[in-house]
Motif scaffolding. Structure first.
Motif, mmCIF file in Angstrom:
data_model
loop_
_atom_site.group_PDB
_atom_site.id
_atom_site.type_symbol
_atom_site.label_atom_id
_atom_site.label_comp_id
_atom_site.label_asym_id
_atom_site.label_seq_id
_atom_site.Cartn_x
_atom_site.Cartn_y
_atom_site.Cartn_z
ATOM 1 N N GLY A 318 4.257 3.210 1.612
ATOM 2 C CA GLY A 318 3.623 2.033 1.016
ATOM 3 C C GLY A 318 2.417 1.639 1.836
ATOM 4 O O GLY A 318 1.848 2.455 2.561
ATOM 5 N N GLY A 319 2.006 0.384 1.712
ATOM 6 C CA GLY A 319 0.832 -0.081 2.434
ATOM 7 C C GLY A 319 1.079 -1.419 3.083
ATOM 8 O O GLY A 319 1.869 -2.224 2.604
ATOM 9 N N CYS A 320 0.373 -1.670 4.186
ATOM 10 C CA CYS A 320 0.465 -2.952 4.870
ATOM 11 C C CYS A 320 -0.907 -3.632 4.777
ATOM 12 O O CYS A 320 -1.539 -3.587 3.725
ATOM 13 N N CYS A 321 -1.393 -4.222 5.837
ATOM 14 C CA CYS A 321 -2.595 -5.054 5.797
ATOM 15 C C CYS A 321 -3.774 -4.347 5.121
ATOM 16 O O CYS A 321 -4.088 -3.199 5.441
ATOM 17 N N GLY A 322 -4.403 -5.055 4.205
ATOM 18 C CA GLY A 322 -5.584 -4.541 3.543
ATOM 19 C C GLY A 322 -5.323 -3.708 2.306
ATOM 20 O O GLY A 322 -6.271 -3.318 1.605
#
Length: 349
Positions: A318-322
């Protein structure tokens, strides 16, 4: 895959079966950055206060978890945006929804409600997508690290001093996890762990809550490598971090935040080499610029994350900051043809 050594039954056998079947078949897609999406909404103080907290004396702007009560429409819309580009799992808006962090806003008594309502919103979004598309979507109840550290003194002149105790952390996590489970979370994730002692308090609280309820939920544990040293803030390497939480038999262990996908890859490799469970990763969209913003495009990030999948390093990405829905959509396309990491057989202790 092996689920757990616990004798407790799963909370919802049907949904657990669907989750583990999906994990056997493909790399599952976790959502992106709730905070980034909220910032893009350009909300003001009035949005955070709402009618209910109109007379609250403290400034509340930036207390993103509170939006689950004051602007639930925004939170649910963000969940739908990630689900609509193919995310299988969405995290609750609860990164700071614990009484320790909420004390900064004099709202510590809201902890259980914030977690319950945030999980309910994510549950509604998942249920709607499931009804519309027939595909299974899962709610990840998120437990953040709090803004205190149990292993390190905040006072350089007094190295033995601590501003939080293990018991304080257990109490806060117990309250939070109760709300998440009552709100409809399918699994739980202890994330952005910079101090493993904090994580151990969370694990203890979860296991105690499972015992009280007589059933259990899958648990993910995600640490954060703070800088180029390759260690967590409390000093552990990726391998050491895994072995320090292995005793809890987590469904998955991984890393998130602090680093972009390129910088995080080595640490995910180290984890994938030793982990006898799922491996997860949700890195930032590169490193922040001088304004604290993230410039990495969806295409750039997806090309890096694709190598995670090509080399069989992950089960959940998945993705975190931004990271935005556009980033997750690009990642979904990039990893679609690759099989999930094969989980290593657990050796006897």
């Amino acid at each position: 895959m092996k689920r757990s050594d616990s004798t407790l039954p799963w909370h919802d056998e049907k949904r657990a079966d669907a989750l583990f079947a999906a994990l056997d078949q493909r790399i599952l897609l976790l959502d992106g950055a709730m905070g980034t999406m909220i910032q893009a909404e350009e909300l003001g103080e009035k949005d955070f206060h709402g009618d209910r907290f109109a007379d609250h004396e403290d400034d509340l702007k930036g207390n993103n978890d509170l939006l689950s009560l004051t602007r639930p429409d925004v939170v649910k819309r963000i969940h739908r945006a990630f689900l609509d580009v193919g995310c299988d799992l969405v995290e609750t808006n609860t990164f700071n929804a614990n009484r320790i962090s909420q004390a900064d806003y004099a709202l510590e008594e809201l902890s259980a409600e914030l977690n319950r309502e945030s999980a309910r919103l994510a549950r509604e979004a998942c249920d709607e997508v499931e009804q519309d598309t027939g595909r299974s979507c899962f709610v990840v109840g998120t437990l953040g690290p709090t803004n205190r550290t149990a292993s390190i003194s905040p006072d350089v002149s007094s190295p033995g001093y601590r501003n939080i105790t293990f018991d304080d952390l257990v109490e806060a996590y117990t309250e939070a996890v109760g709300g998440l489970l009552d709100g409809g979370a399918d699994l739980l994730m202890i994330e952005t762990i910079f101090d493993t002692l904090n994580a151990k308090a969370a694990i203890f609280a979860l296991e105690e809550e499972f015992d009280r309820r007589g059933e259990r939920w899958p648990v993910l544990v995600s640490g954060t490598i703070t800088d180029a040293s390759g260690r967590t803030l409390s000093g552990q390497t990726a391998e050491a971090f895994y072995y320090s939480v292995r005793h809890a038999n987590p469904t998955g262990v991984g890393f998130n935040c602090a680093l972009g996908a390129d910088q995080l890859r080595k640490h995910v490799e180290d984890l994938a080499r030793v982990a006898e469970c799922l491996v997860t990763a949700h890195p930032n969209a590169g490193l922040p610029n001088e304004f604290g913003e993230y410039d990495q495009t969806p295409e750039e990030m997806a090309s890096i994350v694709k190598t995670y999948a090509e080399d069989g390093l992950v089960n959940i990405i998945g993705g975190c900051c931004g990271t935005t829905p556009a980033h997750l959509e690009a990642i979904a396309s990039a990893i679609e043809s690759f099989q999930p990491r094969t989980v290593r057989t657990r050796k006897a202790a």
